[in-house]
Design a protein around this motif. Structure first.
Motif, PDB file in Angstrom:
ATOM      1  N   ILE A  22     -28.876 -15.447 -35.542  1.00 33.41           N
ATOM      2  CA  ILE A  22     -28.567 -14.850 -34.249  1.00 33.41           C
ATOM      3  C   ILE A  22     -27.773 -15.917 -33.507  1.00 33.41           C
ATOM      4  N   PRO A  23     -26.575 -15.592 -33.042  1.00 32.21           N
ATOM      5  CA  PRO A  23     -25.783 -16.602 -32.329  1.00 32.21           C
ATOM      6  C   PRO A  23     -26.554 -17.176 -31.139  1.00 32.21           C
ATOM      7  N   CYS A  24     -26.303 -18.434 -30.847  1.00 33.12           N
ATOM      8  CA  CYS A  24     -27.020 -19.137 -29.775  1.00 33.12           C
ATOM      9  C   CYS A  24     -26.922 -18.443 -28.428  1.00 33.12           C
ATOM     10  N   ASN A  25     -25.825 -17.744 -28.169  1.00 35.28           N
ATOM     11  CA  ASN A  25     -25.648 -17.103 -26.871  1.00 35.28           C
ATOM     12  C   ASN A  25     -26.224 -15.687 -26.818  1.00 35.28           C
ATOM     13  N   CYS A  26     -26.927 -15.269 -27.863  1.00 32.59           N
ATOM     14  CA  CYS A  26     -27.514 -13.925 -27.896  1.00 32.59           C
ATOM     15  C   CYS A  26     -29.033 -14.023 -28.010  1.00 32.59           C
ATOM     16  N   GLU A  27     -29.714 -13.080 -27.383  1.00 35.17           N
ATOM     17  CA  GLU A  27     -31.171 -13.042 -27.490  1.00 35.17           C
ATOM     18  C   GLU A  27     -31.626 -12.184 -28.666  1.00 35.17           C
ATOM     19  N   THR A  28     -30.824 -11.199 -29.010  1.00 41.46           N
ATOM     20  CA  THR A  28     -31.147 -10.307 -30.127  1.00 41.46           C
ATOM     21  C   THR A  28     -29.922 -10.173 -31.022  1.00 41.46           C
ATOM     22  N   PRO A  29     -30.131  -9.782 -32.268  1.00 41.50           N
ATOM     23  CA  PRO A  29     -28.985  -9.634 -33.167  1.00 41.50           C
ATOM     24  C   PRO A  29     -28.066  -8.499 -32.727  1.00 41.50           C
ATOM     25  N   VAL A  30     -26.791  -8.715 -32.903  1.00 42.62           N
ATOM     26  CA  VAL A  30     -25.790  -7.682 -32.670  1.00 42.62           C
ATOM     27  C   VAL A  30     -25.015  -7.564 -33.970  1.00 42.62           C
ATOM     28  N   GLU A  31     -25.290  -6.493 -34.722  1.00 45.24           N
ATOM     29  CA  GLU A  31     -24.630  -6.340 -36.024  1.00 45.24           C
ATOM     30  C   GLU A  31     -23.125  -6.249 -35.854  1.00 45.24           C
ATOM     31  N   ASN A  32     -22.419  -7.068 -36.595  1.00 43.08           N
ATOM     32  CA  ASN A  32     -20.967  -6.993 -36.616  1.00 43.08           C
ATOM     33  C   ASN A  32     -20.499  -7.207 -38.050  1.00 43.08           C
ATOM     34  N   ASP A  33     -19.205  -7.100 -38.262  1.00 41.08           N
ATOM     35  CA  ASP A  33     -18.672  -7.234 -39.622  1.00 41.08           C
ATOM     36  C   ASP A  33     -18.967  -8.610 -40.211  1.00 41.08           C
ATOM     37  N   TYR A  34     -18.932  -9.644 -39.387  1.00 37.53           N
ATOM     38  CA  TYR A  34     -19.201 -10.987 -39.895  1.00 37.53           C
ATOM     39  C   TYR A  34     -20.629 -11.099 -40.433  1.00 37.53           C
ATOM     40  N   ASP A  35     -21.596 -10.482 -39.746  1.00 36.45           N
ATOM     41  CA  ASP A  35     -22.978 -10.483 -40.228  1.00 36.45           C
ATOM     42  C   ASP A  35     -23.095  -9.736 -41.555  1.00 36.45           C
ATOM     43  N   LYS A  36     -22.358  -8.655 -41.692  1.00 36.63           N
ATOM     44  CA  LYS A  36     -22.382  -7.881 -42.934  1.00 36.63           C
ATOM     45  C   LYS A  36     -21.785  -8.677 -44.088  1.00 36.63           C
TER      46      LYS A  36
END
Length: 113
Positions: free
Chosen positions: A44-58
């Protein structure tokens, strides 16, 4: 494509978990597969509290799955660097093929042949 709660590689179930500030003690990581537990961790990126699925995560998930395939099926690479290079290129290419052909490959249409 979506990121599932788990994936099975060579009969082994790997839960997919989101980890804030993922690192290996020396480096910040985008993802890792841990064979001894077994688990796949995605950052989970440092600036996010929860995961945000994006193409890079996939792409990262595919990357870790490819490492799992290499390990489970005993595919030998000359070095860790060569394996990482190969997995990096294949994960990007495979993601794009899956994204461009998702309906053809996983659609609900029945095909006669």
């Amino acid at each position: 494509m979506r990121i599932p709660e788990s994936v099975r590689i060579a009969g082994v179930e790997y839960p997919v978990c989101w980890v804030p500030g993922l690192n290996d003690g020396k480096n910040v990581l985008c993802g890792q597969i841990l064979f001894e537990y077994p688990i796949i961790e995605l950052a989970i990126p440092c600036n996010c509290e929860t995961p945000v699925e994006n193409d890079y995560d996939k792409i990262t998930l595919i990357h870790e799955i490819l490492h799992g395939i290499i390990r489970h099926y005993g595919i030998e690479c000359e070095s860790e660097e060569k394996e990482e290079y190969l997995v990096e290129k294949l994960s990007c290419g495979l993601f794009q093929v899956l994204a461009d052909n998702e309906e053809r490959l996983f659609g609900t249409e029945t095909q006669s042949g």
